[in-house]
Write a protein that holds these residues in place. Structure first.
Motif, short mmCIF file in Angstrom:
data_model
loop_
_atom_site.label_atom_id
_atom_site.label_comp_id
_atom_site.label_asym_id
_atom_site.label_seq_id
_atom_site.Cartn_x
_atom_site.Cartn_y
_atom_site.Cartn_z
N LEU A 77 5.70 -2.92 0.05
CA LEU A 77 5.62 -2.72 -1.40
C LEU A 77 4.64 -1.60 -1.66
O LEU A 77 3.47 -1.67 -1.30
N MET A 78 5.14 -0.52 -2.26
CA MET A 78 4.27 0.58 -2.63
C MET A 78 4.35 0.77 -4.14
O MET A 78 5.35 0.42 -4.77
N GLU A 79 3.29 1.30 -4.72
CA GLU A 79 3.25 1.44 -6.17
C GLU A 79 3.75 2.79 -6.59
O GLU A 79 3.08 3.81 -6.42
N ASP A 110 -5.79 2.14 0.43
CA ASP A 110 -4.54 2.40 -0.26
C ASP A 110 -4.65 3.70 -1.05
O ASP A 110 -5.41 3.80 -2.02
N PRO A 111 -3.89 4.75 -0.69
CA PRO A 111 -3.97 6.04 -1.39
C PRO A 111 -3.35 6.02 -2.78
O PRO A 111 -3.37 7.02 -3.48
N SER A 112 -2.80 4.87 -3.20
CA SER A 112 -2.19 4.78 -4.52
C SER A 112 -3.22 4.89 -5.64
O SER A 112 -2.88 5.18 -6.79
N PHE A 113 -4.49 4.66 -5.29
CA PHE A 113 -5.55 4.71 -6.29
C PHE A 113 -6.27 6.06 -6.21
O PHE A 113 -6.85 6.41 -5.18
N GLY A 164 0.82 -1.21 0.00
CA GLY A 164 0.00 0.00 0.00
C GLY A 164 0.85 1.25 0.00
O GLY A 164 2.02 1.23 0.39
N GLY A 165 0.25 2.36 -0.44
CA GLY A 165 0.95 3.64 -0.47
C GLY A 165 1.05 4.26 0.91
O GLY A 165 0.43 3.80 1.87
N PRO A 166 1.84 5.33 1.05
CA PRO A 166 2.04 6.00 2.34
C PRO A 166 0.73 6.48 2.94
O PRO A 166 -0.04 7.19 2.31
#
Length: 332
Positions: free
Chosen positions: A30-32, A75-78, A7-9
């Motif tokens: 693992l972050m994108e 997950d803030p990556s999206f 997931g993102g920060p």
């Protein structure tokens, strides 16, 4: 125990890294995309790759995780607000790919997927139990529910120990430059922008603090076995939007006007977490008033970071990077 956190920060991921480490385990993150300079500095190892990249196979093979936590709905990556429906296929493809790699390479481990209360829609008279039929509204909610379905499919067809955790209205101390968040963040941000909060007493929900959520998640990680394939995590403390607005106004260190809003039909969405509490003997302990007070005062102290994120922190770095990238052709 090796734990792979995906997931993102975010405050939740920061807390999960701390909880895993404090309990004597190794956390791998693992972050994108993005830079790893400051994110997850306490993690044993950090990786930055797209979730569907071939490198994910090498990471899982190298880490040999006993537990994989895919933060999914949290997950803030999206970028749901910016891209909407375009994120749905990327979201579902990401979890499907990671699960396929995990199922092929890991034997005897546990995969935990974080869902949310959003899969249920809005209007329910009683607390929602795990057996309540979902009624997602919008692309984000549909994607989150499809993620649950993918977990169920691998559990049924591959025998994968995949567990779904639905988290009720998560809240916690936001990161600087944060743009999106739950109802608590949204109302605090509204107060910073306008000096007032519009709220209704008919919109009822229950919030769960990030520290409580992390403690619950870790309990499932560390458990030798579990009875269900899905659980709901909640404080089970009813609160209306108006109640929250009043707490923010009363605890803030600046003047905030609360304006009551009238809506034609009341909305209620509260998760019932008795199944988890009964099995694991845990319940939420965070003091909502105290935590919300600390959040609004922190956001006010760092007001420019939340109101003008492009001028501070990561926002400034992104602008500088874009400027340098654009200037290279001219320099050449």
């Amino acid at each position: 125990m090796n734990v792979l956190l995906i997931g993102g920060p975010s405050q939740l991921m920061d807390t999960m890294v701390d909880v895993v480490n404090k309990n004597g385990h190794k956390s791998y993150v693992l972050m994108e995309g993005g830079k790893l300079s400051s994110a997850y500095r306490h993690a044993f190892e950090r990786y930055s790759f797209p979730y569907q990249d071939e490198s994910v196979k090498d990471i899982i093979r190298s880490v040999e995780p006993q537990v994989v936590l895919f933060t999914g709905a949290h997950d803030p990556s999206f970028a749901w607000e910016e891209k909407g429906s375009r994120e749905l296929p990327r979201y579902t493809a990401s979890i499907a790919y990671i699960l396929s790699v995990y199922a092929a390479l890991v034997k005897g481990g546990r995969f935990i997927y974080l869902s949310s209360d959003e899969v249920y829609g809005d209007i329910f008279a009683n607390d929602l139990i795990e057996e309540t039929n979902p009624a997602p509204e919008g692309y984000r909610a549909m994607a989150i529910l499809q993620g649950e379905g993918i977990c169920e499919n691998y559990r049924r067809t591959q025998g994968t120990d995949a567990v779904v955790l639905r988290i009720d209205h998560l809240y916690g101390m936001p990161r600087k430059d944060q743009k999106e968040g739950g109802v608590c963040f949204q109302k605090c941000l509204e107060a910073l922008k306008t000096g007032k909060i519009s709220a209704t007493g008919e919109d009822v929900f229950s919030m769960l603090h990030v520290k409580d959520a992390a403690a619950f998640i870790y309990a499932l990680m560390a458990a030798e076995s579990h009875k269900r394939s899905d659980y709901q995590l909640s404080s089970m403390q009813d609160m209306s939007e108006l109640d929250l607005a009043k707490i923010i106004a009363e605890e803030a260190d600046f003047s905030i006007k609360v304006e009551e809003r009238v809506i034609p039909k009341g909305r209620r969405r509260v998760l019932n977490s008795q199944q988890f509490t009964k099995e694991f003997g845990m319940s939420a302990f965070a003091d909502c008033r105290k935590e919300v007070g600390e959040i609004i005062r922190y956001m006010n102290r760092n007001k420019s970071s939340f109101l003008n994120p492009e001028e501070t922190g990561d926002g400034k770095k992104k602008r500088l990077g874009a400027f340098i990238k654009g200037a290279i052709p001219f320099v050449e």
